[in-house]
Design an enzyme around this catalytic site. Sequence first.
Site, PDB file in Angstrom:
ATOM      1  N   SER A  89       0.840  -1.192   0.000  1.00 21.72           N
ATOM      2  CA  SER A  89       0.000   0.000   0.000  1.00 21.72           C
ATOM      3  C   SER A  89       0.885   1.255   0.000  1.00 21.72           C
ATOM      4  CB  SER A  89      -0.968  -0.054   1.185  1.00 21.72           C
ATOM      5  OG  SER A  89      -2.064   0.807   1.000  1.00 21.72           O
ATOM      6  N   MET A  90       0.822   2.095   1.026  1.00 24.58           N
ATOM      7  CA  MET A  90       1.712   3.254   1.065  1.00 24.58           C
ATOM      8  C   MET A  90       3.165   2.833   0.883  1.00 24.58           C
ATOM      9  SD  MET A  90       2.532   5.958   4.189  1.00 24.58           S
ATOM     10  CE  MET A  90       3.626   4.831   5.058  1.00 24.58           C
TER      11      MET A  90
END
Length: 257
Positions: A94-95
């Site tokens: 994700s991030m």
Amino acid sequence: MRAAEASSGLLHVPNPLPDAPLRLIGVPYAGGGASVFTGWHTGLPDIELAAVRLPGRESRFSDPPHTRMGPLVADLADGIAAAADRPYALFGHSMGARVVFEVARRLRTLKGPQPRYLFVSGCRAPHLPLRPPTGHLTDAEFVQELRELGGAPPEFFAEPELVELLLPMLRADFAVLESYDYTAAAPLDIPVRAFCGDADPHVSPAQTAAWSEHTSSRFGLTRLAGGHFYLGEQRAALLSTIRDDLLHRPGAPTPGP
């Protein structure tokens, strides 16, 4: 792992393997810490695992968290370069996926040690738009957004004091994502494998496959059962694929959906 230990506690190595030929460096998702990678070393018996400790959480709780992508990437690139005493690969979810991608690009620009492989998970390709911003949300609305994402167990939300304590760090991580401004550049010349959950409501297989545009080397797409946070239930399959890629095993999955 003396080099990593000298990098201000940036990297946590749960099971040091001084003779391992490779190191896998993991960067967590927004709100996550090195604990995201707890137990991963058991699935990588011949690869040393190093989990990134981001500021604002765990043993670095007193350090102010980053709120912009640029400074976070710069700090992480410096720390990884200082600890590069052997070949390494990067994993981010994700991030973390966008972070490791930009770290690899920064190290290329600085002519620093490049990763042997880039593993990105649960993230749209960097040239694609992110989810709607959250900076305008009230605390209650932001917490509801976290609930819908599913990255924290229900017990977390049952502890309002804990939520209040961690809210600044969580908002900071989302600000990092929302400050991200993709700039086109030449594709990386390292292999990339992208992972996605087949039931992820936030990242589609097509958005994951678009990572292929960011490498001039090999690309593979692996779909695993689960939603956005499939990492726990599919850890064995995930680590098996990573290990096969890094060790060039004949049975490694064929790149593609």
